[in-house]
Enzyme design. Structure first.
Site, mmCIF file in Angstrom:
data_model
loop_
_atom_site.group_PDB
_atom_site.id
_atom_site.type_symbol
_atom_site.label_atom_id
_atom_site.label_comp_id
_atom_site.label_asym_id
_atom_site.label_seq_id
_atom_site.Cartn_x
_atom_site.Cartn_y
_atom_site.Cartn_z
ATOM 1 N N HIS A 35 0.858 -1.248 0.032
ATOM 2 C CA HIS A 35 -0.154 -0.044 -0.061
ATOM 3 C C HIS A 35 0.772 1.271 0.013
ATOM 4 O O HIS A 35 0.651 2.234 -0.776
ATOM 5 C CB HIS A 35 -0.800 -0.152 1.270
ATOM 6 N N HIS B 273 4.063 6.879 5.544
ATOM 7 C CA HIS B 273 2.642 7.392 6.463
ATOM 8 C C HIS B 273 1.836 6.877 7.043
ATOM 9 O O HIS B 273 1.151 7.130 8.013
ATOM 10 C CB HIS B 273 1.772 8.162 5.045
ATOM 11 N N GLU C 50 1.108 4.945 12.699
ATOM 12 C CA GLU C 50 -0.322 4.499 12.989
ATOM 13 C C GLU C 50 -0.440 2.993 13.354
ATOM 14 O O GLU C 50 -1.018 2.617 14.264
ATOM 15 C CB GLU C 50 -1.489 4.874 11.795
ATOM 16 N N ASP C 51 0.236 2.171 12.325
ATOM 17 C CA ASP C 51 0.226 0.526 12.485
ATOM 18 C C ASP C 51 1.382 0.169 12.967
ATOM 19 O O ASP C 51 1.299 -1.210 12.855
ATOM 20 C CB ASP C 51 -0.033 0.421 11.112
ATOM 21 N N ASP D 155 -3.271 8.158 -0.934
ATOM 22 C CA ASP D 155 -3.824 7.224 -0.191
ATOM 23 C C ASP D 155 -5.201 6.824 -0.093
ATOM 24 O O ASP D 155 -5.420 5.629 -0.450
ATOM 25 C CB ASP D 155 -3.413 7.557 1.508
ATOM 26 N N ASP E 103 -21.787 13.842 -27.061
ATOM 27 C CA ASP E 103 -20.259 14.230 -27.089
ATOM 28 C C ASP E 103 -19.670 13.270 -25.645
ATOM 29 O O ASP E 103 -19.393 13.836 -24.683
ATOM 30 C CB ASP E 103 -20.065 15.571 -26.362
#
Length: 715
Positions: A48, A72, A76-77, A139, A260
């Site tokens: 990711h 990034h 967080e993880d 992201d 169009d």
């Protein structure tokens, strides 16, 4: 998944001075930190951030942004900390990663109120460094590409709706059209799969019918330009399903009527070449009237510049054509990233100015955010700012003001300056006095007429189209209401304390602040004025030995003059934001009136004989003494309503209207309630000075031979 050397090669391809070692270090660090983590798709989680970084290389962003993309999710993880990232990658990268992490944490809820509050924080965070938003958009784009791996249909719907309402418009306002269109289409796929499949089938049928038509038309346009001595690159492409769907919805046409479905971009070297190319196209093929737009002389808010036209082109096919320079094409593709100010090298003053103009919409949103209001209001205003077509208007001295389609002179006034909007009383459009509700058109010259005693009207909200105007109007009304409620609260407390023979000074009232949980006397007064705290509560809190007072009809005087000095005073037709007349009751000066406290709204004034008052007999604490306070030196009128039964004969209505005018009154509304062969019933709304004025008019009307009866409706 991109390999390490492939990512580095991409960056070096557009930025030879990029810090290759920093990118490699971030790649290895992120892979190690995410370890064996897996995504819902079954891929290693590390795929990711690599894909997010790859998306940002397409925007040709700087090394710090690419490294931020790789890192990034580490805070967080994984076990990464701000201090660790600062030590390994520098404070700039660590700050960017922290900003993206904060935004990620904001997405962990689906409740609307929390989502709105999170969006406020989102914009505050990204206003410090726009690269935070660019990483977040990339992201979200990769997450949308893999949305189908999420099992929960509700969660997929929520993410898709959020993408359509927030992230796609943000990408559009940043000028990053490719990302905006892909986000919209991916969200459309989840939100309305049947419509998208139908459009895809239409596109497939078109390809089968037309074969290589797009390439052939592009080649023919390019050949025609070359024949006239103009070197240009012509790019043809099909529209995305969501773009087609939006056009069908906007124009109210069916899929079969959509002709169009492909467009062409003509890229030239210089600005004069754009207009020369348009001239060649229009003399070679017929243009479609009303479809020419010049965004070079009047760019869009996101910095987009091109000349647009639609023509019946080669092979008799309807084709949309956008003509632009190579620099404009780069801005149209990459938006704000095309003027990147973080790149090394000499400062480009022109590019810096374009960047500042592109960034101005975000500053306006932050200004709205800082002036308060509820999170839901802010989110509403922001959507108004982001979902809008444009009109271009001018001040009398020639300054260009860009507004969304449907904007009015009030929007124009607030776009120039908030103070001008707050004091707007009228306008001239192209030299003519026009109503403030008039919708502006491209090229209008607008002059705002001001008065320092004017304040925004609540009615303005119904016909403004910009978030800035609506936010400013609501802010001003909130402030005015607060002041009005404070004034009203002081009158009510003065009346209640005087009746008990007690002092109501601010020093005394401060004793009630703690028990009633108010921060200051002004807040306490406003709470009494809007009815959320009663005067009896305050009196009993300050003087516990004082029994709770009882109010009711018995405290209302026989007429205005007989009422006590402590009564709340009604000073005019509008009464005030804290004092309002009950709907369809039409009390007039000289009549007995009474006030009923409506919690959260203030005092509503009724005639003493209004049947509705019976519903409040069991709540004596809500009854408020009110009295007229009319200055005879300041002429003003009040609304009144009459029911007139007149003969159905020629001239009857004319006689009635003439008499009302002769008595100095104006008819504001007239309704024919019922009509038969002999008589008709009229409901007439008119403006009068007081009850005596109305009585004289009624007596005179009764004297007309064409009038049968005259009465005031009883509500």
């Amino acid at each position: 998944m991109l390999r390490q050397y492939e990512l580095v090669d991409r960056v070096l391809g557009y930025d030879p001075k990029a810090d290759e070692a920093l990118i490699n270090r971030a790649y290895v660090y992120a892979m190690k930190q995410h370890g064996s983590q897996m995504r819902a798709s079954g891929d290693p989680y590390f795929s990711h951030p690599i894909e997010v970084a790859g998306i940002l290389t397409e925007l040709k962003l700087d090394t710090a942004t690419i490294v931020t993309a790789l890192l990034h999710d580490t805070m967080e993880d994984t076990g990464s900390t701000m201090d660790e990232l600062t030590k390994l990658f520098g404070s700039q990268v660590a700050g960017l990663v922290d900003g993206v992490t904060k935004l990620t944490r904001l997405e962990l809820t689906s409740e609307r109120s929390k989502q709105a509050e999170n969006f406020r924080k989102f914009l505050l965070a990204m206003s410090n460094d726009i690269r935070v938003l660019l990483v977040k958009l990339a992201d979200r784009l990769h997450n949308m590409r893999t949305l189908h791996f999420i099992d929960s249909a509700d969660k997929r719907q929520r993410i898709a709706q959020e993408t359509m309402e927030i992230y796609a418009p943000l990408a559009g306002r940043m000028g990053i059209q490719e990302i905006r269109e892909e986000l919209e289409d991916l969200a459309f796929k989840e939100l309305n799969p049947e419509a998208r499949e139908a459009l895809l089938r239409r596109l497939n049928e078109f390809r089968e019918e037309s074969g290589d038509t797009v390439r052939q038309i592009a080649a023919e346009i390019e050949a025609k330009l070359k024949e006239e001595g103009l070197a240009a690159e012509v790019i043809g492409r099909e529209k995305r399903p969501y773009s087609m769907w939006r056009k069908m919805e906007r124009r109210g046409i069916s899929l079969e009527q959509l002709s169009d479905i492909f467009g062409f971009r003509v890229v030239v070297d210089e600005v004069p070449d754009c207009y020369r190319a348009i001239g060649i196209l229009h003399t070679s093929w017929p243009m479609v009237p009303g479809r020419f737009k010049d965004y070079i002389s009047t760019p869009k808010n996101n910095g987009y510049r091109s000349v647009h036209t639609t023509m019946i082109g080669p092979q008799k096919k309807r084709a949309e054509v956008q003509v632009r320079t190579r620099k404009m094409h780069e801005i149209a593709e990459y938006g704000i990233a095309a003027h990147w100010l973080y790149k090394e090298g000499p400062v480009d003053t022109e590019a810096s100015g374009e960047f500042a103009a592109t960034f101005s919409w975000l500053r306006q949103l932050i200004e709205m955010l800082e002036h308060g209001g509820t999170p839901e209001e802010f989110m509403e205003h922001t959507k108004l700012q982001m979902f809008s077509d444009q009109v271009f208007c001018f001040t009398p001295n020639g300054m260009l003001i860009t507004l969304p389609r449907g904007a009015t002179p009030i929007d124009f006034a607030y776009a120039v300056h908030t103070e001008i909007g707050d004091t707007c009383v009228g306008c001239k459009i192209n030299g003519r006095h026009m109503p403030l509700r008039t919708r502006l058109e491209n090229g209008d010259e607008v002059e705002i007429i001001r008065s320092q005693v004017q304040r925004p009207s609540p009615a303005w909200e119904a016909y403004v189209a910009t978030g800035k105007a609506r936010s400013a109007i609501r802010r001003s009304i909130r402030a005015a209401k607060q002041a009005e409620f404070s004034r009203l609260g002081r009158q009510i407390l003065k009346s209640a304390f005087e009746a008990a023979g007690k002092d109501a000074s601010d020093t005394i009232l401060e004793r009630a602040l703690g028990p009633l949980r108010k921060s200051d006397v002004a807040e306490l007064l406003a709470s009494v004025g809007d009815g959320t705290v009663s005067a009896e509560q305050v009196l009993h809190t300050v003087y516990p030995e004082e029994p709770l007072a009882k109010r009711g009809r018995k405290r209302v005087g026989a007429n205005g003059k007989d009422q006590r000095n402590g009564a709340v005073r009604v000073t005019g037709r509008g009464a005030g934001l804290g004092i309002q007349f009950a709907p369809d009751t039409f009390p007039l000066p000289g009549e007995r009136i009474v006030g009923i406290m409506m919690p959260g709204e203030g005092v509503t004034v009724y005639p003493i004989d209004a049947p509705t008052l019976e519903t409040f007999d069991g709540e004596p604490s809500r009854w408020i003494d009110v009295t007229w306070d009319i200055d005879p030196e300041v002429p003003q009128t009040f609304p009144a309503r009459l029911r007139v039964t007149a003969r159905n004969e020629v001239g009857s209505l004319g006689h009635i209207a003439t008499l009302i005018a002769d008595y100095g009154s104006n008819i504001s509304n007239l309704t024919l309630a019922q009509r038969d062969a002999d008589f008709y019933d009229l409901q007439i709304d008119l403006d009068v000075r007081d009850i005596k004025h109305l009585t004289r008019i009624m007596s005179a009307l009764n004297g007309l031979s064409c009038v049968n009866t005259v009465a005031r409706p009883r509500h």
